[in-house]
Design a protein around this motif. Structure first.
Motif, PDB file in Angstrom:
ATOM      1  N   ARG A 130      46.075  39.652  35.798  1.00 16.12           N
ATOM      2  CA  ARG A 130      44.712  40.096  35.516  1.00 16.12           C
ATOM      3  C   ARG A 130      44.242  39.606  34.146  1.00 16.12           C
ATOM      4  O   ARG A 130      43.108  39.144  33.981  1.00 16.12           O
ATOM      5  N   GLU A 234      35.648  44.681  35.127  1.00 11.22           N
ATOM      6  CA  GLU A 234      35.912  44.632  36.564  1.00 11.22           C
ATOM      7  C   GLU A 234      37.356  44.282  36.897  1.00 11.22           C
ATOM      8  O   GLU A 234      37.897  44.776  37.886  1.00 11.22           O
ATOM      9  N   GLY A 237      39.740  46.753  33.872  1.00 10.12           N
ATOM     10  CA  GLY A 237      39.417  48.152  33.625  1.00 10.12           C
ATOM     11  C   GLY A 237      39.173  48.430  32.157  1.00 10.12           C
ATOM     12  O   GLY A 237      39.474  49.516  31.654  1.00 10.12           O
ATOM     13  N   VAL A 251      44.591  49.635  34.110  1.00 10.18           N
ATOM     14  CA  VAL A 251      44.891  48.965  35.382  1.00 10.18           C
ATOM     15  C   VAL A 251      45.817  49.832  36.230  1.00 10.18           C
ATOM     16  O   VAL A 251      46.511  49.341  37.120  1.00 10.18           O
ATOM     17  N   LEU A 257      39.952  47.913  41.139  1.00  8.21           N
ATOM     18  CA  LEU A 257      39.486  46.809  40.310  1.00  8.21           C
ATOM     19  C   LEU A 257      39.294  45.560  41.154  1.00  8.21           C
ATOM     20  O   LEU A 257      39.844  45.423  42.243  1.00  8.21           O
TER      21      LEU A 257
END
Length: 269
Positions: A130, A234, A237, A251, A257
């Motif tokens: 991420r 997005e 988080g 997360v 998410l």
């Protein structure tokens, strides 16, 4: 750089987002250092053997040096992220140069040890997938911004990005530093900053630039700053304070998410 023995993993939101078991996997391999403004963490072509996590108010900028002596900022990283070997298994040559813009503590973890932890923990693996997505988004948006937007809008975008990471209206920025980040001559930037001060977008002091009204600065900036913030919200988080500072990464429930880019996910161990 001064090394502190037996460092805890704190002050970096990316590491703090991990649960206790995952933090325990990384803590034995963590090394805490103090860095100063102007320190170069790695240069283009260096083998990057460690991942560096800025902590608290420390901010590091990734720049690409050019043959004419100029350099251009591609990403600015504070306590919300990391630099060097974020996606790879480590020990790969760096393409850019990481320069400390605001001094403070950093946490370093050997890239090979981090890779082992990713393989052992789905939570660590997902977190770094991420973050790699968000770092890539910042780099891509910076490229678009440098190509398409005016120097005034680019300047506000960079100042807002820095404020997001240190949380104060007063930013420790000199004309020389900002000119380097934007890839322009200092004399030209001084003229630009003078116009911006007359328009009351900024206040110039000795070794600092102040954003007196964040809402006006956001309105005067291009869409790039808001686009990157939204992507962090997005995908990571990210939680922001009214001052604009990033105060948390959450997360814990990845299903709520947006999934990271498939290209980034496939490239991450």
């Amino acid at each position: 750089m001064n090394i502190r023995p037996s460092p805890p993993i704190d002050g970096n939101l990316l590491l703090e987002a991990l649960d206790a078991a995952d933090r325990a996997l990384l803590a034995p391999h963590a090394e805490r250092r103090e860095v100063r403004r102007g320190d170069v963490l790695f240069r283009a072509g260096d083998d990057v053997s460690h991942v560096t996590f800025p902590a608290h108010h420390c901010v590091v900028t990734l720049v690409v040096p050019l043959m004419d002596g100029k350099s251009v900022e591609t990403a600015t990283v504070g306590r919300e992220g990391a630099m060097g070997g974020v996606v790879s298994h480590g020990y790969l040559p760096a393409f850019g140069q990481a320069v400390v813009q605001v001094g403070g503590p950093v946490i370093r973890i050997d890239a090979a040890r981090l890779s082992e932890a990713k393989q052992a923990s789905k939570g660590i693996r997902d977190l770094f997938v991420r973050y790699a997505d968000c770092l890539l988004a910042q780099v891509l948006q910076s490229v678009a911004c440098n190509a398409a937007h005016t120097i005034e809008r680019r300047c506000l975008r960079w100042l807002l990005t820095l404020q997001d990471r240190i949380g104060t209206p007063e930013l420790p920025v000199t004309h020389e530093l900002l000119a380097d980040m934007l890839g322009v001559r200092r004399a030209y930037l001084t003229e630009v900053l003078g116009r911006m001060q007359r328009d009351r977008l900024i206040t110039i002091g000795h070794g600092r630039i102040t954003l007196p009204d964040r809402e006006r600065a956001e309105a005067g900036s291009c869409e790039c700053h808001a686009a990157v913030r939204k992507h962090f919200e997005e995908v990571m988080g990210a939680v922001y304070a009214p001052s604009g500072r990033i105060v948390a990464v959450d997360v814990g429930e990845p299903e709520r998410l947006r999934p990271p880019s498939v290209l980034v996910k496939d490239a991450t161990p």
